[in-house]
Design an enzyme around this catalytic site. Sequence first.
Site, PDB file in Angstrom:
ATOM      1  N   GLY A 159       8.015 -10.834  -3.321  1.00 63.05           N
ATOM      2  CA  GLY A 159       9.007  -9.793  -3.025  1.00 63.05           C
ATOM      3  C   GLY A 159       8.560  -8.826  -1.938  1.00 63.05           C
ATOM      4  O   GLY A 159       9.075  -7.707  -1.859  1.00 63.05           O
ATOM      5  N   ARG A 160       7.619  -9.280  -1.097  1.00 62.80           N
ATOM      6  CA  ARG A 160       7.093  -8.425  -0.011  1.00 62.80           C
ATOM      7  C   ARG A 160       6.414  -7.150  -0.527  1.00 62.80           C
ATOM      8  O   ARG A 160       6.254  -6.170   0.195  1.00 62.80           O
ATOM      9  CB  ARG A 160       8.182  -8.053   1.020  1.00 62.80           C
ATOM     10  CG  ARG A 160       8.794  -9.276   1.706  1.00 62.80           C
ATOM     11  CD  ARG A 160       7.742 -10.018   2.532  1.00 62.80           C
ATOM     12  NE  ARG A 160       8.256 -11.161   3.252  1.00 62.80           N
ATOM     13  CZ  ARG A 160       7.983 -12.449   2.953  1.00 62.80           C
ATOM     14  NH1 ARG A 160       7.232 -12.758   1.916  1.00 62.80           N
ATOM     15  NH2 ARG A 160       8.454 -13.421   3.688  1.00 62.80           N
ATOM     16  N   MET A 161       6.040  -7.173  -1.833  1.00 62.49           N
ATOM     17  CA  MET A 161       5.333  -6.027  -2.423  1.00 62.49           C
ATOM     18  C   MET A 161       3.827  -6.279  -2.321  1.00 62.49           C
ATOM     19  O   MET A 161       3.099  -6.321  -3.326  1.00 62.49           O
ATOM     20  CB  MET A 161       5.779  -5.838  -3.880  1.00 62.49           C
ATOM     21  CG  MET A 161       7.236  -5.415  -4.001  1.00 62.49           C
ATOM     22  SD  MET A 161       7.518  -3.783  -3.307  1.00 62.49           S
ATOM     23  CE  MET A 161       6.896  -2.795  -4.662  1.00 62.49           C
TER      24      MET A 161
END
Length: 213
Positions: free
Chosen positions: A191-193
């Site tokens: 999640g691009r986290m």
Amino acid sequence: MLVNVADLRKQYTKAGLLEAGLPGEPMPLFRQWFREALESEVTEPNAMALATVKPDGKPSVRIVLMKGIEEDSISFYTNYGSSKASELEKTPHAACTFWWAELERQVRISGPVKKVSEDESTKYFDSRPRESQIGAWASSQSRPVNTRIELEELFSRFERKFDGKKVPRPDHWGGYAIHVNEIEFWQGRPGRMHDRILYRLEKGEWNRQRLAP
Ligand SMILES: Cc1cc2nc3c(=O)[nH]c(=O)nc-3n(C[C@H](O)[C@H](O)[C@H](O)COP(=O)(O)O)c2cc1C
């Protein structure tokens, strides 16, 4: 075009980089990550993008190979007459980045740059394959060359010159050490986290900070 570049994206799945277990100083973690890159058979894990500053303040970047990990620095070797060398002469500071795709990891390093000692440069030069040693004499790195043939003739000339002899290190060739005073470890997450941990050397002390991805 075969693919829409904007649609290219990968979901990262590896384990995260959490504060628990992180060392107070970054170099042990850098050594560990580099070892893991070697074990994961990353292609040329010691290849790094090296950024320098041109005299007009513009950036300049190219790949070089890291050839040493010292106590508080990393080193690479090059031609002291090259563009990067004259840029480092004027602004003795560099930034570099490793991208270890197989591990979904990026490491960014920056700091002041100094030439390594002549003895150290000679020791590394002597360990290089003979044709790379001859290449160091034949190539005035970053200067214009008229033709490929001209370059090959220069190589042959130095092959003849050193025929049957040890190839000495040219004065115009040697190493630089980047003294690490900032280093960021980046681990890709879903999640691009992503996890980003930045270590910064301030007044001789390492400070550690998580950054938003
Ligand atoms: C995988 C790879 C490794 C390289 N390693 C080095 C290196 O260790 N030293 C070097 O001077 N150039 C190396 N080069 C060439 C540089 O990218 C660059 O073309 C050259 O150093 C001239 O850069 P400059 O004109 O900015 O000084 C490498 C290139 C690649 C693609």
